[in-house]
Scaffold this motif. Sequence first.
Motif, PDB file in Angstrom:
ATOM      1  N   HIS A   1     -10.834  -0.223   2.679  1.00  0.00           N
ATOM      2  CA  HIS A   1      -9.684  -1.281   2.141  1.00  0.00           C
ATOM      3  C   HIS A   1      -9.867  -2.822   2.708  1.00  0.00           C
ATOM      4  O   HIS A   1     -10.306  -2.932   3.708  1.00  0.00           O
ATOM      5  CB  HIS A   1      -8.395  -0.825   2.519  1.00  0.00           C
ATOM      6  CG  HIS A   1      -8.160   0.546   2.154  1.00  0.00           C
ATOM      7  ND1 HIS A   1      -7.714   1.045   0.883  1.00  0.00           N
ATOM      8  CD2 HIS A   1      -8.336   1.864   2.609  1.00  0.00           C
ATOM      9  CE1 HIS A   1      -7.442   2.196   0.831  1.00  0.00           C
ATOM     10  NE2 HIS A   1      -7.697   2.846   1.946  1.00  0.00           N
TER      11      HIS A   1
ATOM     12  N   SER B   1      -6.882   0.557   8.436  1.00  0.00           N
ATOM     13  CA  SER B   1      -6.761   1.939   8.435  1.00  0.00           C
ATOM     14  C   SER B   1      -6.389   2.488   9.623  1.00  0.00           C
ATOM     15  O   SER B   1      -6.650   2.116  10.732  1.00  0.00           O
ATOM     16  CB  SER B   1      -8.136   2.595   8.040  1.00  0.00           C
ATOM     17  OG  SER B   1      -7.971   3.934   8.165  1.00  0.00           O
TER      18      SER B   1
ATOM     19  N   THR C   1       0.837  -1.201  -0.039  1.00  0.00           N
ATOM     20  CA  THR C   1       0.034   0.083   0.080  1.00  0.00           C
ATOM     21  C   THR C   1       0.780   1.456  -0.148  1.00  0.00           C
ATOM     22  O   THR C   1       1.884   1.495   0.830  1.00  0.00           O
ATOM     23  CB  THR C   1      -0.835  -0.006   1.327  1.00  0.00           C
ATOM     24  OG1 THR C   1      -1.726  -1.210   1.270  1.00  0.00           O
ATOM     25  CG2 THR C   1      -1.587   1.174   1.348  1.00  0.00           C
TER      26      THR C   1
ATOM     27  N   SER D   1       0.723   5.065   0.988  1.00  0.00           N
ATOM     28  CA  SER D   1      -0.080   6.296   1.744  1.00  0.00           C
ATOM     29  C   SER D   1       0.576   7.781   1.367  1.00  0.00           C
ATOM     30  O   SER D   1       1.778   7.575   1.127  1.00  0.00           O
ATOM     31  CB  SER D   1       0.159   6.150   3.326  1.00  0.00           C
ATOM     32  OG  SER D   1      -0.532   4.724   3.837  1.00  0.00           O
TER      33      SER D   1
ATOM     34  N   GLU E   1      -9.787   8.846   3.125  1.00  0.00           N
ATOM     35  CA  GLU E   1     -10.021   7.091   2.555  1.00  0.00           C
ATOM     36  C   GLU E   1     -10.411   7.233   1.232  1.00  0.00           C
ATOM     37  O   GLU E   1     -11.592   7.836   0.990  1.00  0.00           O
ATOM     38  CB  GLU E   1     -10.698   6.335   3.497  1.00  0.00           C
ATOM     39  CG  GLU E   1     -10.252   6.268   4.848  1.00  0.00           C
ATOM     40  CD  GLU E   1      -8.940   5.441   5.238  1.00  0.00           C
ATOM     41  OE1 GLU E   1      -8.356   4.751   4.235  1.00  0.00           O
ATOM     42  OE2 GLU E   1      -8.683   5.249   6.255  1.00  0.00           O
TER      43      GLU E   1
ATOM     44  N   CYS F   1      -2.711   3.663  -5.238  1.00  0.00           N
ATOM     45  CA  CYS F   1      -2.822   3.381  -3.850  1.00  0.00           C
ATOM     46  C   CYS F   1      -2.044   1.965  -3.393  1.00  0.00           C
ATOM     47  O   CYS F   1      -1.681   1.645  -2.320  1.00  0.00           O
ATOM     48  CB  CYS F   1      -4.333   2.812  -3.192  1.00  0.00           C
ATOM     49  SG  CYS F   1      -4.631   2.605  -1.838  1.00  0.00           S
TER      50      CYS F   1
ATOM     51  N   ASP G   1      -4.960   7.516   2.899  1.00  0.00           N
ATOM     52  CA  ASP G   1      -5.099   5.865   2.945  1.00  0.00           C
ATOM     53  C   ASP G   1      -3.878   5.524   3.881  1.00  0.00           C
ATOM     54  O   ASP G   1      -2.944   4.741   3.393  1.00  0.00           O
ATOM     55  CB  ASP G   1      -4.806   5.373   1.525  1.00  0.00           C
ATOM     56  CG  ASP G   1      -6.108   5.403   0.889  1.00  0.00           C
ATOM     57  OD1 ASP G   1      -7.395   5.642   1.387  1.00  0.00           O
ATOM     58  OD2 ASP G   1      -6.250   5.419  -0.483  1.00  0.00           O
TER      59      ASP G   1
ATOM     60  N   GLY H   1      -6.886   5.664  -5.593  1.00  0.00           N
ATOM     61  CA  GLY H   1      -7.427   4.459  -4.905  1.00  0.00           C
ATOM     62  C   GLY H   1      -7.221   3.179  -5.539  1.00  0.00           C
ATOM     63  O   GLY H   1      -6.039   2.787  -6.034  1.00  0.00           O
TER      64      GLY H   1
END
Length: 287
Positions: free
Chosen positions: A72, A77, A15, A17, A68, A204, A32, A162
């Motif tokens: 997910h 999160s 992931t 962020s 967000e 993402c 995220d 995303g």
Amino acid sequence: MTAQIEGFYDTATATVSYVVFEAAGGPCAIIDPVLDYDAKAGRIRTDSADRIAGFVQSHQLHVQWLLETHAHADHLSASAYLKDKLGGKIGIGAQITAVQSAFRDIYNLEPSFLLDGSQFDKLFEADETFHIGKMEVKVLHVPGHTPADVAYQVDRKDVFVGDTLFMPDVGTARCDFPGGDAVLLYVSIKRLLALPPETRLFMCHDYPPEGRDVFWRTTVAEQKAKNIHVNDTADLQSFVRMRRSRDSNLSVPALLLPALQINIRAGNLPPSDEIGLHSLKIPLNRF
């Protein structure tokens, strides 16, 4: 003003962020963020979130938003943790209520769990605008992966997509979760690819093929020319056929069952029991 963007890659969940800001000392948004979870031990850590917090604090940033892109299925999160630590409001697309409804039944959640999205500070409607400091952000509703997916378009230049798109050599997101729809995903992607060709797209996730380093930024032009699933030559029927066939052979994400029951609560843990213990549910034979 050009947005300053810092990406944080979490190896365990692949992931990315982001911290988005105008300049040091000003407001920012965190997009995220990941809460570390050891599934074998049932233990939560905050190492990944603390890296983000360290960056925010070292640049003297004020957290205005924790955003967000969707609920997910592949990581927990850290929005609630970072809100407690740094402040800010947690925002998500308004269709999160549909995801909450589906997963309340899957988990048989407590009667007090609300299906109105009130666990979040802000539910964004399609095409709504808001600001990070002076930078205007437009909320693009891009359903398909889930009903609630949104992308955040910052000052018309940068879009945080995303799970709608991945890097061109990886393709597109799956659509087999509750409420997912390959037709809607195709339409959403085409909306993103109708943006100006120089528009920067921030992923993402990245699952790089062997021999390529992790990378999470591309452009509309590059996606249109090179995406292996949905470039300029891909039509709706062939995309839907490919996506459904591919999804039918994918395994369930390793953290789906732990993640969703926290993520539909805006990153908060389930209510504690009479001795103060927080527990997750693992419903059997639902996937």
